[in-house]
Write a protein that holds these residues in place. Structure first.
Motif, PDB file in Angstrom:
ATOM      1  N   UNK A 153       0.618  -1.194   0.111  1.00  0.00           N
ATOM      2  CA  UNK A 153       0.056  -0.013   0.027  1.00  0.00           C
ATOM      3  C   UNK A 153       0.655   1.199  -0.009  1.00  0.00           C
ATOM      4  N   UNK A 154       1.934   1.212   0.667  1.00  0.00           N
ATOM      5  CA  UNK A 154       3.037   2.299   0.781  1.00  0.00           C
ATOM      6  C   UNK A 154       3.516   2.645  -0.675  1.00  0.00           C
ATOM      7  N   UNK A 155       3.827   1.665  -1.373  1.00  0.00           N
ATOM      8  CA  UNK A 155       4.389   1.742  -2.670  1.00  0.00           C
ATOM      9  C   UNK A 155       3.281   2.188  -3.693  1.00  0.00           C
ATOM     10  N   UNK A 156       2.037   1.787  -3.339  1.00  0.00           N
ATOM     11  CA  UNK A 156       0.938   2.305  -4.417  1.00  0.00           C
ATOM     12  C   UNK A 156       0.595   3.851  -4.206  1.00  0.00           C
ATOM     13  N   UNK A 157       1.055   4.214  -3.117  1.00  0.00           N
ATOM     14  CA  UNK A 157       0.718   5.789  -2.677  1.00  0.00           C
ATOM     15  C   UNK A 157       1.716   6.693  -3.783  1.00  0.00           C
ATOM     16  N   UNK A 158       2.694   6.175  -4.409  1.00  0.00           N
ATOM     17  CA  UNK A 158       3.295   6.985  -5.588  1.00  0.00           C
ATOM     18  C   UNK A 158       2.422   6.919  -6.754  1.00  0.00           C
ATOM     19  N   UNK A 159       1.500   6.055  -7.020  1.00  0.00           N
ATOM     20  CA  UNK A 159       0.619   5.980  -8.042  1.00  0.00           C
ATOM     21  C   UNK A 159       1.328   6.107  -9.348  1.00  0.00           C
ATOM     22  N   UNK A 160       2.443   5.059  -9.363  1.00  0.00           N
ATOM     23  CA  UNK A 160       3.256   4.828 -10.684  1.00  0.00           C
ATOM     24  C   UNK A 160       3.330   3.508 -10.864  1.00  0.00           C
ATOM     25  N   UNK A 161       2.508   3.154 -12.155  1.00  0.00           N
ATOM     26  CA  UNK A 161       2.324   1.711 -12.327  1.00  0.00           C
ATOM     27  C   UNK A 161       3.644   1.019 -12.749  1.00  0.00           C
ATOM     28  N   UNK A 162       4.464   1.554 -13.353  1.00  0.00           N
ATOM     29  CA  UNK A 162       5.744   1.219 -13.633  1.00  0.00           C
ATOM     30  C   UNK A 162       6.712   0.747 -12.372  1.00  0.00           C
ATOM     31  N   UNK A 163       6.689   1.774 -11.437  1.00  0.00           N
ATOM     32  CA  UNK A 163       7.258   1.220 -10.020  1.00  0.00           C
ATOM     33  C   UNK A 163       6.686   0.111  -9.345  1.00  0.00           C
ATOM     34  N   UNK A 164       5.394   0.088  -9.604  1.00  0.00           N
ATOM     35  CA  UNK A 164       4.612  -1.135  -8.859  1.00  0.00           C
ATOM     36  C   UNK A 164       5.077  -2.413  -9.598  1.00  0.00           C
ATOM     37  N   UNK A 165       4.955  -2.443 -10.881  1.00  0.00           N
ATOM     38  CA  UNK A 165       5.494  -3.591 -11.649  1.00  0.00           C
ATOM     39  C   UNK A 165       7.047  -4.026 -11.306  1.00  0.00           C
ATOM     40  N   UNK A 166       7.648  -2.893 -11.143  1.00  0.00           N
ATOM     41  CA  UNK A 166       8.868  -3.528 -10.804  1.00  0.00           C
ATOM     42  C   UNK A 166       9.236  -4.247  -9.495  1.00  0.00           C
ATOM     43  N   UNK A 167       8.497  -3.576  -8.538  1.00  0.00           N
ATOM     44  CA  UNK A 167       8.472  -4.362  -7.242  1.00  0.00           C
ATOM     45  C   UNK A 167       7.964  -5.408  -7.150  1.00  0.00           C
ATOM     46  N   UNK A 168       6.805  -5.802  -7.862  1.00  0.00           N
ATOM     47  CA  UNK A 168       6.115  -6.936  -7.914  1.00  0.00           C
ATOM     48  C   UNK A 168       6.966  -7.955  -8.669  1.00  0.00           C
ATOM     49  N   UNK A 169       7.798  -7.617  -9.649  1.00  0.00           N
ATOM     50  CA  UNK A 169       8.679  -8.327 -10.516  1.00  0.00           C
ATOM     51  C   UNK A 169       9.848  -8.912  -9.721  1.00  0.00           C
ATOM     52  N   UNK A 170      10.399  -8.214  -8.761  1.00  0.00           N
ATOM     53  CA  UNK A 170      11.449  -8.364  -7.944  1.00  0.00           C
ATOM     54  C   UNK A 170      11.036  -9.186  -6.682  1.00  0.00           C
ATOM     55  N   UNK A 171       9.822  -9.143  -6.279  1.00  0.00           N
ATOM     56  CA  UNK A 171       9.311 -10.237  -5.308  1.00  0.00           C
ATOM     57  C   UNK A 171       9.351 -11.424  -5.939  1.00  0.00           C
ATOM     58  N   UNK A 172       9.040 -11.642  -7.334  1.00  0.00           N
ATOM     59  CA  UNK A 172       8.857 -12.851  -8.093  1.00  0.00           C
ATOM     60  C   UNK A 172      10.155 -13.552  -8.239  1.00  0.00           C
ATOM     61  N   UNK A 173      11.276 -12.690  -8.720  1.00  0.00           N
ATOM     62  CA  UNK A 173      12.357 -13.090  -9.455  1.00  0.00           C
ATOM     63  C   UNK A 173      13.625 -12.926  -8.958  1.00  0.00           C
ATOM     64  N   UNK A 174      13.548 -11.838  -8.035  1.00  0.00           N
ATOM     65  CA  UNK A 174      15.020 -11.466  -7.372  1.00  0.00           C
ATOM     66  C   UNK A 174      15.728 -12.612  -6.620  1.00  0.00           C
TER      67      UNK A 174
END
Length: 473
Positions: free
Chosen positions: A67-88
Motif C-alpha cells: 500500500x505504501x508503494x501504491x501511494x506513488x501512483x506509478x504503475x511502472x514502479x509497482x510492476x518492478x516491485x512485483x517483479x522483484x518479489x517474484x524473480x530477485x
C-alpha cells in the motif's frame, strides 16, 4: 538350539551387522519454483509446533507494505516491485534459508520422539562342536527413547525454534531492503532521464552561444579568449552529458538485476517522467515507538536473546544424567513359514541412566561459553535498539530538510522562469541580444536540473525512512 540362534541374532542386531535394513523416513515435498502464487502456501510453526498456513503472496505483501508503494501512483514502479518479489535471487536465497532453518527445526523436533527401526535378518549358523549348519530367519524391531524428564531435548527444540522464527525476521529485512533498492534505483533513473534531457538542451544552447561568438570573433566584435571559454563550456557540457548517460546505463543495469532480468533487456525498462511523478510532503511529525519495536532486525535480536537464554538452560542440564529406554521385539525361526508364532517371539525392555563423571571440564566450559554468548547477544540487542532509533531520526531529519530545501528551490525556479520570460520580452523589443537571452535560458535549465535532483533526493530519503521504519510507515 533355537535359544542359541536367537541370542546370536540379537547380538548381530545390536552390533548392526544384519542387512538389509528397512527404515521409515518422512518425505518432504519441495518445489524448485519459488515464484509467488496465490495458491501456494507457506508453513509457519506456532506454539508447540502447530502448523499455520498463510499464502506466500500475502506474506510477501505484508513484508514490504505494498500500500505504501501504491501511494506513488506509478504503475511502472509497482510492476518492478512485483517483479522483484517474484524473480530477485537474493529474495529466493532468503526464502530458501528460511526453509533450511525449518528443516533443522524438524530434525531437532524428531530427536524428542522415540526412534523405531525394523529389519529382516537371514543367517547361516554353525555352532562350536557341531558339524551341522542351520539356517535362520529373524524379524527384529527396536525402539529406543531418551526419557526427557529434565526437558533438555525440549529446550534444544525451543532453541532451534527461536532460530527458525528469527529467520523470518531476517527474510523480512531482506525483502524490505530489496524493495527499497528497487525504488531508490528507479527514482534515480527517473531523475537521470530528466537531467539528460535538460543537459541536452543546455548543450544545444551552448552550441548556439559558441557559434554566435565564433561569428562575432571573426568580425572582430569579441576576443578569441571569450570564444575559447565558450568552446570550453560546450565541451564540459558534452562531458557532463556522457557522465549522466553512464550513470543511467549503470542504474538501468542495477534495476534489471534487482528485478531478476538480464541487463541486456534494459531498453525495455519503462519509467514515468519526473514531471508526472506525484511528489508531496508525506513525512510524519513523529514515529511511534511501536514501529521501531516491529523492525525486523529488532525482532530478530530479541529472539536471539531468548535463544541464548535457552542455551544456558541446556548447558546447565548437561550436568544431569541421561536416561535411555530401549525395547526389542524379535521373531526368530529356522523356517520362514512358521516365523510369526508365539513360541518364536522374543522381546525385552531395558533402561539405563548415564552420568558423565569426568569430562575434562568440558561441561563447565560449555556453560561459561553459553553465558558469554548470552552477554554478547544481549549487547547486540541493546545496540540494535539504539541504532534503530538513530536511523529513524536520521531518516526523518534528512527527508524533512530535503523537502524544505526542495520547496525553496522550486520558489527559486519560479522566479528564474519569470526572469527568463521578462528577458524574452526585452529580447523581442530589441533591448538585449540573443546571446544574453540564451544565457538566461541556460540559467533556467540549470535551476530545472537542480529541482530534478532535489526531487529525487527527497524521494530517496523518503524510501530511507520507509526502510528505517521496517516498512511500517
Amino acid at each position: 538350539m533355537k535359544k542359541i540362534t536367537a541370542l546370536t541374532l540379537i547380538a548381530m542386531l545390536y552390533l548392526g551387522i544384519y542387512s538389509p535394513v528397512f527404515a521409515i523416513s518422512e518425505k518432504t515435498n519441495t518445489s524448485s519454483n519459488t515464484i509467488i502464487s496465490a495458491e501456494k502456501s507457506k508453513k509457519e510453526w506456532g506454539f508447540f509446533g502447530k502448523k499455520e498456513k498463510k499464502t506466500e503472496f500475502k506474506a510477501k505483501a505484508e513484508y514490504i507494505n505494498t500500500d505504501w508503494w501504491n501511494s506513488f501512483q506509478d504503475p511502472y514502479l509497482n510492476e518492478y516491485i512485483a517483479r522483484a518479489l517474484q524473480k530477485n535471487h537474493d529474495l529466493k536465497i532468503a526464502t530458501i534459508s528460511t526453509e533450511e532453518y525449518y528443516q533443522n527445526y524438524k530434525i531437532q523436533f524428531g530427536a524428542q520422539l522415540p526412534q523405531i527401526g525394523g529389519a529382516f535378518a537371514p543367517a547361516l549358523i554353525k555352532l562350536p562342536g557341531t558339524t551341522e549348519t542351520a539356517g535362520a530367519f529373524a524379524l527384529p524391531g527396536i525402539v529406543s527413547y531418551e526419557a526427557d524428564i529434565f526437558l533438555k531435548n525440549r529446550d534444544k527444540t525451543k532453541s532451534v525454534q527461536k532460530q527458525y522464527q528469527a529467520s523470518f525476521d531476517e527474510e523480512r529485512a531482506i525483502y524490505i531492503s530489496i524493495a527499497s533498492a528497487v525504488g531508490t534505483t528507479y527514482f534515480n533513473i527517473v531523475r537521470l532521464d530528466e537531467a539528460i534531457k535538460l543537459q541536452e538542451e543546455i548543450n544545444k544552447q551552448r552550441q548556439e552561444i559558441y557559434d554566435l561568438m565564433l561569428l562575432s570573433n571573426r568580425e572582430g566584435l569579441i576576443s578569441t579568449s571569450d570564444t575559447i571559454k565558450a568552446n570550453q563550456a560546450l565541451i564540459k557540457g558534452e562531458c557532463d552529458l556522457i557522465e549522466l548517460n553512464k550513470q543511467r546505463e549503470k542504474a538501468l543495469n542495477q534495476l534489471a538485476v534487482l528485478i531478476g532480468e538480464s541487463p541486456e533487456n534494459i531498453a525495455s525498462l519503462k519509467r514515468i517522467n519526473l514531471d508526472e511523478l506525484i511528489v508531496t510532503n508525506k513525512i510524519p511529525e513523529q514515529i511511534p515507538s511501536e514501529i521501531i519495536e516491529n523492525r525486523p532486525d529488532y525482532l530478530k535480536a530479541a529472539k536471539m536473546v531468548e535463544k541464548a537464554g535457552i542455551d544456558i538452560r541446556i548447558a546447565k542440564k548437561e550436568f544431569l544424567p541421561t536416561i535411555n529406554l530401549s525395547g526389542l521385539a524379535l521373531f526368530n525361526s529356522t523356517n520362514f513359514g512358521s516365523i510369526f508364532t508365539t513360541k518364536n517371539m522374543l522381546w525385552s525392555l531395558g533402561g539405563a541412566a548415564i552420568l558423565p563423571i569426568f569430562t575434562g571440564g568440558q561441561r563447565m566450559a560449555n556453560l561459561r561459553l553459553k553465558k558469554a554468548q548470552y552477554e554478547r547477544v544481549l549487547q547486540t540487542y541493546l545496540k540494535t535498539n539504539l541504532e534503530a532509533i538513530q536511523e529513524v531520526n536520521d531518516a526523518m531529519v534528512s527527508a524533512r530538510l530535503d523537502w524544505n530545501k526542495l520547496t525553496q528551490t522550486i520558489k527559486q525556479q519560479e522566479l528564474e522562469e519569470k526572469d527568463y520570460n521578462y528577458n524574452e520580452m526585452k529580447f523581442n523589443e530589441g533591448v538585449i541580444s540573443k546571446l544574453d537571452l540564451i544565457q538566461f535560458k541556460e540559467n533556467l535549465l540549470n535551476i530545472n536540473q537542480l529541482v530534478a535532483q532535489q526531487k529525487a533526493e527527497y524521494l530517496v530519503d523518503y524510501i530511507g525512512l520507509y526502510k528505517a521504519c521496517g516498512a511500517q510507515i
